[in-house]
Design a protein around this motif. Structure first.
Motif, PDB file in Angstrom:
ATOM      1  N   ALA A 111     -74.947-119.459  73.447  1.00 48.98           N
ATOM      2  CA  ALA A 111     -74.825-117.983  73.472  1.00 48.98           C
ATOM      3  C   ALA A 111     -75.980-117.045  73.709  1.00 48.98           C
ATOM      4  CB  ALA A 111     -73.556-117.490  72.602  1.00 48.98           C
ATOM      5  N   ILE A 112     -75.522-115.837  74.129  1.00 48.80           N
ATOM      6  CA  ILE A 112     -76.850-114.939  73.918  1.00 48.80           C
ATOM      7  C   ILE A 112     -76.119-113.921  72.887  1.00 48.80           C
ATOM      8  CG2 ILE A 112     -77.897-113.075  75.175  1.00 48.80           C
ATOM      9  CD1 ILE A 112     -78.454-115.520  76.492  1.00 48.80           C
ATOM     10  N   GLU A 113     -76.951-113.504  71.849  1.00 51.76           N
ATOM     11  CA  GLU A 113     -76.730-112.476  70.815  1.00 51.76           C
ATOM     12  C   GLU A 113     -77.300-111.228  71.561  1.00 51.76           C
ATOM     13  OE1 GLU A 113     -76.250-114.624  66.726  1.00 51.76           O
ATOM     14  OE2 GLU A 113     -78.167-114.251  67.345  1.00 51.76           O
ATOM     15  N   ILE A 114     -76.369-110.137  71.362  1.00 46.88           N
ATOM     16  CA  ILE A 114     -76.735-108.794  71.880  1.00 46.88           C
ATOM     17  C   ILE A 114     -76.381-108.014  70.600  1.00 46.88           C
ATOM     18  CG2 ILE A 114     -76.432-107.029  73.300  1.00 46.88           C
ATOM     19  CD1 ILE A 114     -75.148-108.979  75.415  1.00 46.88           C
ATOM     20  N   PHE A 115     -77.746-107.291  70.399  1.00 49.59           N
ATOM     21  CA  PHE A 115     -77.780-106.113  69.143  1.00 49.59           C
ATOM     22  C   PHE A 115     -77.872-105.094  69.598  1.00 49.59           C
ATOM     23  CE2 PHE A 115     -79.300-110.413  67.606  1.00 49.59           C
ATOM     24  CZ  PHE A 115     -78.450-110.712  66.516  1.00 49.59           C
ATOM     25  N   ILE A 116     -76.894-104.086  69.379  1.00 51.19           N
ATOM     26  CA  ILE A 116     -76.970-102.500  69.746  1.00 51.19           C
ATOM     27  C   ILE A 116     -76.838-101.903  68.432  1.00 51.19           C
ATOM     28  CG2 ILE A 116     -76.267-102.869  72.094  1.00 51.19           C
ATOM     29  CD1 ILE A 116     -73.542-101.894  71.400  1.00 51.19           C
ATOM     30  N   PRO A 117     -77.396-100.553  68.200  1.00 51.88           N
ATOM     31  CA  PRO A 117     -77.342 -99.796  67.137  1.00 51.88           C
ATOM     32  C   PRO A 117     -75.611 -99.447  67.143  1.00 51.88           C
ATOM     33  CG  PRO A 117     -78.914 -98.905  68.504  1.00 51.88           C
ATOM     34  CD  PRO A 117     -78.194-100.006  69.249  1.00 51.88           C
TER      35      PRO A 117
END
Length: 149
Positions: A8-14
């Motif tokens: 997977a690709i982990e995406i972190f956003i505020p």
């Protein structure tokens, strides 16, 4: 922030940003484009959960400790944990390891039921039940360098 992880690709956003906002969506799209096909594949299962649970039962009996509960969950940076009440939590990724390395993790965690630390006394407990633990531990460290946690 984005990072590839196994499968997977982990995406972190505020947290204060709306993931559906056009600017956020554009950022995600651009980041995915940059990463391309750089998603690490999911490794094959080498040791199934039933086998690992049998190891826990066997080692608990030999070490004369009581594992009151054995559970698997995704863990970010460690292979397992053991509570003073006997709950053994093992990383789901343990199934990706050869049986002898999974066995080392099991022995290590159960040793915490005798010593809740990593003192010299703890390592003597591990060595008592697994004389070659240091070789296995070193192999595990090498494998960890290749994993995308």
């Amino acid at each position: 922030m984005m990072r590839p992880t196994v499968g997977a690709i982990e995406i972190f956003i505020p947290y204060q940003l709306d993931e559906n906002h056009p600017d956020v969506q554009a950022f995600i799209k651009e980041g995915l484009h940059k990463l391309g096909d750089d998603v690490p594949p999911v490794p094959d299962v080498k040791t199934d959960r039933a086998t690992i649970k049998a190891m826990v039962k066997d080692y608990a009996k030999r070490m004369r400790v009581k594992a009151t509960r054995v559970q698997f969950r995704d863990m970010r940076r460690k292979w397992g944990s053991c509570s003073s009440k006997g709950t053994v939590t093992l990383n789901s990724r343990l199934t990706w390891l050869d049986a002898e390395l999974a066995e080392y993790i099991v022995c290590h965690e159960l040793a915490h039921l005798k010593e809740l630390n990593h003192s010299k006394k703890f390592w003597r407990v591990v060595e008592t039940y697994m004389p070659d633990y240091d070789t296995r531990r070193k192999r595990l460290r090498e494998i960890e360098k290749t994993l995308h946690w």
